[in-house]
Scaffold this motif. Structure first.
Motif, PDB file in Angstrom:
ATOM      1  N   ALA A 125     -36.234  31.173  43.178  1.00  0.00           N
ATOM      2  CA  ALA A 125     -37.218  32.231  43.426  1.00  0.00           C
ATOM      3  C   ALA A 125     -36.546  33.419  44.097  1.00  0.00           C
ATOM      4  O   ALA A 125     -35.416  33.327  44.598  1.00  0.00           O
ATOM      5  CB  ALA A 125     -38.349  31.705  44.302  1.00  0.00           C
ATOM      6  N   VAL A 126     -37.282  34.535  44.111  1.00  0.00           N
ATOM      7  CA  VAL A 126     -36.855  35.741  44.817  1.00  0.00           C
ATOM      8  C   VAL A 126     -37.808  35.973  45.974  1.00  0.00           C
ATOM      9  O   VAL A 126     -39.022  35.761  45.842  1.00  0.00           O
ATOM     10  CB  VAL A 126     -36.861  36.960  43.878  1.00  0.00           C
ATOM     11  N   TYR A 127     -37.263  36.395  47.099  1.00  0.00           N
ATOM     12  CA  TYR A 127     -38.082  36.806  48.239  1.00  0.00           C
ATOM     13  C   TYR A 127     -37.776  38.268  48.549  1.00  0.00           C
ATOM     14  O   TYR A 127     -36.598  38.676  48.545  1.00  0.00           O
ATOM     15  CB  TYR A 127     -37.787  35.961  49.486  1.00  0.00           C
ATOM     16  N   ILE A 128     -38.813  39.084  48.823  1.00  0.00           N
ATOM     17  CA  ILE A 128     -38.604  40.464  49.272  1.00  0.00           C
ATOM     18  C   ILE A 128     -39.521  40.756  50.455  1.00  0.00           C
ATOM     19  O   ILE A 128     -40.645  40.270  50.513  1.00  0.00           O
ATOM     20  CB  ILE A 128     -38.848  41.502  48.151  1.00  0.00           C
ATOM     21  N   ASP A 129     -39.032  41.555  51.387  1.00  0.00           N
ATOM     22  CA  ASP A 129     -39.861  42.029  52.491  1.00  0.00           C
ATOM     23  C   ASP A 129     -40.939  42.965  51.960  1.00  0.00           C
ATOM     24  O   ASP A 129     -40.769  43.588  50.895  1.00  0.00           O
ATOM     25  CB  ASP A 129     -39.009  42.770  53.521  1.00  0.00           C
ATOM     26  N   SER A 130     -42.003  43.118  52.727  1.00  0.00           N
ATOM     27  CA  SER A 130     -43.104  43.983  52.298  1.00  0.00           C
ATOM     28  C   SER A 130     -42.776  45.464  52.426  1.00  0.00           C
ATOM     29  O   SER A 130     -43.487  46.302  51.862  1.00  0.00           O
ATOM     30  CB  SER A 130     -44.366  43.673  53.109  1.00  0.00           C
ATOM     31  N   ILE A 138     -37.059  43.362  38.861  1.00  0.00           N
ATOM     32  CA  ILE A 138     -36.720  42.276  39.780  1.00  0.00           C
ATOM     33  C   ILE A 138     -36.305  41.016  39.018  1.00  0.00           C
ATOM     34  O   ILE A 138     -35.666  40.119  39.580  1.00  0.00           O
ATOM     35  CB  ILE A 138     -37.892  41.982  40.741  1.00  0.00           C
ATOM     36  N   GLY A 139     -36.642  40.964  37.742  1.00  0.00           N
ATOM     37  CA  GLY A 139     -36.185  39.852  36.914  1.00  0.00           C
ATOM     38  C   GLY A 139     -34.671  39.796  36.822  1.00  0.00           C
ATOM     39  O   GLY A 139     -34.077  38.717  36.703  1.00  0.00           O
ATOM     40  N   GLU A 140     -34.025  40.960  36.877  1.00  0.00           N
ATOM     41  CA  GLU A 140     -32.561  41.008  36.850  1.00  0.00           C
ATOM     42  C   GLU A 140     -31.979  40.394  38.123  1.00  0.00           C
ATOM     43  O   GLU A 140     -30.920  39.765  38.091  1.00  0.00           O
ATOM     44  CB  GLU A 140     -32.083  42.453  36.701  1.00  0.00           C
ATOM     45  N   LEU A 141     -32.671  40.581  39.240  1.00  0.00           N
ATOM     46  CA  LEU A 141     -32.242  39.970  40.498  1.00  0.00           C
ATOM     47  C   LEU A 141     -32.401  38.449  40.409  1.00  0.00           C
ATOM     48  O   LEU A 141     -31.508  37.697  40.808  1.00  0.00           O
ATOM     49  CB  LEU A 141     -33.073  40.526  41.657  1.00  0.00           C
ATOM     50  N   PHE A 142     -33.522  38.013  39.872  1.00  0.00           N
ATOM     51  CA  PHE A 142     -33.777  36.580  39.697  1.00  0.00           C
ATOM     52  C   PHE A 142     -32.696  35.931  38.824  1.00  0.00           C
ATOM     53  O   PHE A 142     -32.305  34.776  39.057  1.00  0.00           O
ATOM     54  CB  PHE A 142     -35.155  36.385  39.073  1.00  0.00           C
ATOM     55  N   MET A 151     -27.996  30.543  48.227  1.00  0.00           N
ATOM     56  CA  MET A 151     -28.776  31.764  48.345  1.00  0.00           C
ATOM     57  C   MET A 151     -27.892  32.969  48.045  1.00  0.00           C
ATOM     58  O   MET A 151     -26.664  32.898  48.153  1.00  0.00           O
ATOM     59  CB  MET A 151     -29.336  31.862  49.773  1.00  0.00           C
ATOM     60  N   ALA A 152     -28.538  34.076  47.687  1.00  0.00           N
ATOM     61  CA  ALA A 152     -27.850  35.359  47.564  1.00  0.00           C
ATOM     62  C   ALA A 152     -28.551  36.361  48.452  1.00  0.00           C
ATOM     63  O   ALA A 152     -29.785  36.410  48.495  1.00  0.00           O
ATOM     64  CB  ALA A 152     -27.830  35.841  46.116  1.00  0.00           C
ATOM     65  N   ALA A 153     -27.772  37.142  49.206  1.00  0.00           N
ATOM     66  CA  ALA A 153     -28.320  38.159  50.106  1.00  0.00           C
ATOM     67  C   ALA A 153     -27.244  39.201  50.342  1.00  0.00           C
ATOM     68  O   ALA A 153     -26.051  38.962  50.086  1.00  0.00           O
ATOM     69  CB  ALA A 153     -28.752  37.533  51.433  1.00  0.00           C
ATOM     70  N   MET A 154     -27.654  40.364  50.834  1.00  0.00           N
ATOM     71  CA  MET A 154     -26.697  41.449  51.052  1.00  0.00           C
ATOM     72  C   MET A 154     -26.204  41.469  52.486  1.00  0.00           C
ATOM     73  O   MET A 154     -26.979  41.253  53.428  1.00  0.00           O
ATOM     74  CB  MET A 154     -27.338  42.795  50.717  1.00  0.00           C
ATOM     75  N   VAL A 155     -24.904  41.723  52.661  1.00  0.00           N
ATOM     76  CA  VAL A 155     -24.346  41.901  54.003  1.00  0.00           C
ATOM     77  C   VAL A 155     -25.093  43.047  54.680  1.00  0.00           C
ATOM     78  O   VAL A 155     -25.260  44.123  54.108  1.00  0.00           O
ATOM     79  CB  VAL A 155     -22.835  42.195  53.928  1.00  0.00           C
ATOM     80  N   ASP A 156     -25.579  42.813  55.903  1.00  0.00           N
ATOM     81  CA  ASP A 156     -26.422  43.784  56.606  1.00  0.00           C
ATOM     82  C   ASP A 156     -25.609  45.009  57.012  1.00  0.00           C
ATOM     83  O   ASP A 156     -24.699  44.910  57.846  1.00  0.00           O
ATOM     84  CB  ASP A 156     -27.031  43.140  57.846  1.00  0.00           C
ATOM     85  N   SER A 183     -31.961  39.355  55.697  1.00  0.00           N
ATOM     86  CA  SER A 183     -32.848  38.389  55.031  1.00  0.00           C
ATOM     87  C   SER A 183     -34.036  39.052  54.342  1.00  0.00           C
ATOM     88  O   SER A 183     -34.974  38.368  53.934  1.00  0.00           O
ATOM     89  CB  SER A 183     -33.356  37.359  56.052  1.00  0.00           C
ATOM     90  N   GLY A 184     -34.005  40.364  54.183  1.00  0.00           N
ATOM     91  CA  GLY A 184     -35.128  41.080  53.581  1.00  0.00           C
ATOM     92  C   GLY A 184     -35.222  40.977  52.078  1.00  0.00           C
ATOM     93  O   GLY A 184     -36.287  41.191  51.495  1.00  0.00           O
ATOM     94  N   VAL A 185     -34.103  40.629  51.419  1.00  0.00           N
ATOM     95  CA  VAL A 185     -34.083  40.432  49.966  1.00  0.00           C
ATOM     96  C   VAL A 185     -33.217  39.196  49.704  1.00  0.00           C
ATOM     97  O   VAL A 185     -32.037  39.188  50.044  1.00  0.00           O
ATOM     98  CB  VAL A 185     -33.494  41.644  49.224  1.00  0.00           C
ATOM     99  N   LEU A 186     -33.825  38.170  49.120  1.00  0.00           N
ATOM    100  CA  LEU A 186     -33.121  36.906  48.921  1.00  0.00           C
ATOM    101  C   LEU A 186     -33.338  36.372  47.510  1.00  0.00           C
ATOM    102  O   LEU A 186     -34.441  36.479  46.963  1.00  0.00           O
ATOM    103  CB  LEU A 186     -33.626  35.848  49.904  1.00  0.00           C
ATOM    104  N   VAL A 187     -32.301  35.796  46.943  1.00  0.00           N
ATOM    105  CA  VAL A 187     -32.429  34.962  45.751  1.00  0.00           C
ATOM    106  C   VAL A 187     -32.161  33.547  46.231  1.00  0.00           C
ATOM    107  O   VAL A 187     -31.102  33.273  46.800  1.00  0.00           O
ATOM    108  CB  VAL A 187     -31.428  35.357  44.648  1.00  0.00           C
ATOM    109  N   MET A 188     -33.127  32.644  46.035  1.00  0.00           N
ATOM    110  CA  MET A 188     -33.084  31.337  46.680  1.00  0.00           C
ATOM    111  C   MET A 188     -33.009  30.197  45.662  1.00  0.00           C
ATOM    112  O   MET A 188     -33.810  30.149  44.723  1.00  0.00           O
ATOM    113  CB  MET A 188     -34.334  31.158  47.546  1.00  0.00           C
ATOM    114  N   ASP A 189     -32.047  29.300  45.858  1.00  0.00           N
ATOM    115  CA  ASP A 189     -32.012  28.055  45.097  1.00  0.00           C
ATOM    116  C   ASP A 189     -32.910  27.070  45.851  1.00  0.00           C
ATOM    117  O   ASP A 189     -32.480  26.429  46.813  1.00  0.00           O
ATOM    118  CB  ASP A 189     -30.580  27.524  45.004  1.00  0.00           C
TER     119      ASP A 189
END
Length: 325
Positions: A125-130, A138-142, A151-156, A183-189
């Motif tokens: 799944a994908v998680y995004i902050d509000s 966002i399908g490309e991110l998924f 997990m995939a996330a960006m270095v802050d 942790s505002g944008v995550l691709v999660m296994d």
């Protein structure tokens, strides 16, 4: 099927579901609406997207307005987080963190940790902050290949440029600043998170040590998953910039921390937000919120950020990093 619970059912010709999660309370519903509106405008029309809103109680008007954002290939589902043993432990911990610099003392910030456990039907799944706005699908991110990572996330990016945060991450969290992710944008296994009992591990740490941290849920994520995170391209979690300076290939803009467009005028990337907010049913509320955000509120905002940096500076002197626990 109640309009307050889900969006439109899956159309048979759509086979692969893209699950996207947001976690909010009622106050964050207007910002989530803009995020969802931007998401629905940038989908692949041949795919099906299910937006799942985790919340602690939404008013019927908020649900109705959010429900009205469904499209032919985007549905919305609401899931209230109930008082489990894990949630009670988190709420108890958060209730003690109400001092200066406690920017992230709400249990809502921890809801993303519940996703894997609450939704066993999904493997990924994908998680995004509000407070995010989509410019791409966002399908490309998924679809990003996590390889053997959890997990995939960006270095802050804020950590590198604010010395107090840099020292805090290195010394108090115990993760090298150039590996510490937002942790505002995550691709999660989700399958792997379930297997490693991520939620239980985090709650066990909270209950055993009850540590004072700057961004607790994000800090725990970085510690528990260190070495298991794939670093995202910054285009998927871009800091707001003036329109001419925003890279053309930016897929997602994240209004992180301060300078929220619903509070301040003439902030970077504000047009992206307001264009998305139109037609959500919350536009007037957001404009009134901005108009009512006076000098006293701006001063309080600045003091909160100053306190957060001050807390990071104080904790950055620690010689007992979280990761060693």
């Amino acid at each position: 099927m109640s309009i307050f619970n889900t969006g439109k059912p899956i159309v048979k010709k759509f086979t692969k579901v893209v699950p996207i999660f947001l976690t909010i309370n009622n106050a964050y519903a207007p910002y989530a609406a803009a995020a969802i509106k931007s998401l629905t405008k940038n989908t692949n029309k041949k795919r099906y997207y299910r937006i799942i809103v985790l919340h602690d109680g939404l008013s019927w008007i908020s649900r109705l307005r959010l429900r009205n954002l469904v499209t032919r290939n985007c549905a919305i589902q609401f899931k209230k987080i109930t008082r489990s043993l894990y949630l009670r432990a988190i709420i108890r911990h958060c209730s003690q963190k109400k001092g200066a610099g406690d920017f992230f003392s709400s249990a809502v910030y921890y809801y993303r940790a519940f996703i894997a456990s609450l939704f066993p039907l999904y493997k990924k799944a994908v998680y995004i902050d509000s407070d995010t706005i989509l410019r791409g699908d966002i399908g490309e991110l998924f679809d990003i290949d996590l390889e053997d990572r959890v997990m995939a996330a960006m270095v802050d990016p804020k950590v590198e440029f604010i010395p107090e945060f840099k020292e805090y991450v290195n010394n108090a969290v115990g993760v090298p600043y150039n590996e510490y992710v937002n942790s505002g944008v995550l691709v999660m296994d989700l399958k792997k998170l379930r297997e490693m009992k991520y939620l239980k591990t985090m709650v066990d740490l909270i209950e055993k040590y009850d540590l004072d941290l700057v961004a607790p849920d994000q800090d725990y994520l970085n510690v528990i998953l260190r070495g298991k995170i794939k670093f995202l391209d910054p285009i998927w979690n871009m800091e707001p910039k003036e329109e001419e300076k925003l890279p053309r290939n930016t897929k997602l803009v994240h209004f992180n921390l301060c300078n929220k467009p619903w509070h301040y005028k003439n902030v970077p990337s504000e047009r992206l937000f307001w264009n998305a907010a139109k037609g959500t049913g919350f536009y007037g509320d957001l404009k009134r919120q901005q108009a009512n955000f006076g000098e006293a509120e701006k001063k309080k905002d600045a003091e909160k950020l100053e306190a957060l940096i001050g807390k990071a500076a104080k904790l950055g002197k620690s010689k007992k990093p979280l990761i060693k626990l």
